[in-house]
Scaffold this active site. Structure first.
Site, PDB file in Angstrom:
ATOM      1  N   GLY A   1       0.893  -1.310  -0.150  1.00  0.00           N
ATOM      2  CA  GLY A   1       0.153  -0.365   0.199  1.00  0.00           C
ATOM      3  C   GLY A   1       0.887   1.245   0.018  1.00  0.00           C
ATOM      4  CB  CYS A   2      -0.103   4.535  -1.189  1.00  0.00           C
ATOM      5  SG  CYS A   2      -1.412   5.270  -0.910  1.00  0.00           S
ATOM      6  CG  PHE A   3      -0.860   6.170   4.153  1.00  0.00           C
ATOM      7  CD1 PHE A   3      -0.703   7.326   4.371  1.00  0.00           C
ATOM      8  CD2 PHE A   3      -2.792   6.205   4.060  1.00  0.00           C
ATOM      9  CE1 PHE A   3      -1.079   8.813   4.433  1.00  0.00           C
ATOM     10  CE2 PHE A   3      -2.679   7.205   3.547  1.00  0.00           C
ATOM     11  CZ  PHE A   3      -2.865   8.659   4.440  1.00  0.00           C
ATOM     12  CB  ALA A   4       1.945  -0.059   4.015  1.00  0.00           C
TER      13      ALA A   4
END
Length: 324
Positions: free
Chosen positions: A133-136
């Protein structure tokens, strides 16, 4: 030339994939699947690609070399139930369906978590990838050097701001211009879906980690990028911190420790993650910036494809930031 299929071709991540892949020297796009746009020229939907002679289709070639799944969360499995791809087809899923250890298997396919900075060798030998994921991605790259040295001894406090493209192409109450412009808000405080994959990667490098990750996601009034800050207890000096990060990322193609303070324009339109460190008393402040659609999604997906085929890791990803 490897043949590529893209599923869910009308979204932001698919648009970025098309932009990257039409210039990639080792691949050609075989089909772009979109039932709602079948027959339409790609440039009608992705208007920055008006020069591309490609059209959406409702047909699927199950024998392509690689298929990228750019579907909404929860829809990848449904699609794979409907279409059975060749055993030689590599699958790169950009949703959150196969990222956690409890969810890595679909029928006879096992998915490898595709964060190259910690799983490069596994990715090289993988047939199926769960793209992070992007935030991850931004948060893990900020924290994993500390985890690798077993230095995450207390709770970690994280704030991260994403642009409007992080919510996908389908308009919603919090993405249209009239609401987003000149505005700021948080959402899913302390229970964002990316926390699971972040925690698993931290424990992968630091088995003893049993503290809390306190994460506040925020919506910014800009189109693309993630600006993440995290702080936690650290008893070393700033010089020791930088030495740790520089050593951890010394062989990384895209993650870099940077001495000067960061801003988003340094990384937007690139596959880079830049990381800045500051020492405040007994706390280390880590800032991490990425483009949510590239290093946070489509760019990292291409990076994973490059590793899977043994190509140079930055092939097709030598991009300049949109700095001005």
């Amino acid at each position: 030339m490897k043949k590529i299929g893209i599923i869910g071709g009308a979204g932001y991540t698919a648009g970025e994939l098309i932009r990257l892949l039409i210039h990639h020297p080792e691949v050609e796009i075989d089909f772009i699947y979109s039932t709602s746009n079948a027959g339409n020229a790609v440039g009608v939907v992705h208007q920055d690609l008006a020069y591309v002679d490609l059209a959406f289709t409702s047909d699927v070639n199950t024998k392509v070399d690689v298929v990228f799944l750019c579907l909404g969360h929860g829809n990848s499995g449904k699609f794979l139930e409907q279409y059975s791809f060749s055993s030689s087809t590599k699958i790169i899923d950009l949703s959150n369906e196969y990222r956690l250890k409890s969810d890595v298997t679909f029928k006879d396919r096992t998915f490898v978590y595709g964060l190259p900075e910690i799983n490069k060798e596994k990715i090289k030998n993988a047939q199926n990838i769960a793209n992070p994921g992007c935030f991850a991605t931004a948060i893990q790259l900020a924290l994993l050097p500390l985890a690798s040295a077993s230095l995450l001894s207390q709770d970690v406090h994280i704030n991260a701001v994403t642009g409007a493209t992080g919510a996908g192409v389908k308009p919603s109450a919090t993405t249209h211009f009239g609401w987003r412009d000149n505005n700021f808000s948080h959402y899913k405080a302390f229970n964002h879906q990316h926390l699971g994959e972040i925690g698993e990667s931290v424990v992968q490098l630091q088995e003893s980690f049993n503290s809390e990750l306190h994460f506040i996601p925020q919506r910014g009034n800009f189109s693309r990028g993630i600006f993440a800050t995290a702080y936690t207890y650290f008893e070393g000096t700033i010089e020791e911190a930088y030495a740790l990060y520089e050593d951890f990322y010394k062989d990384s193609a895209f993650a870099k420790a940077v001495k000067a303070p960061l801003h988003l324009k340094q990384v937007v339109n690139t596959n880079y993650c830049f990381i800045h460190l500051e020492k405040h008393g007994n706390k280390l402040l880590i800032t991490s910036v990425i483009d949510n659609l590239l290093k946070g999604a489509s760019g990292q997906a291409v990076e994973n494809m490059n590793l899977m085929f043994g190509w140079k890791q930055d092939t097709g990803l030598q991009l300049k930031a949109s700095y001005f």
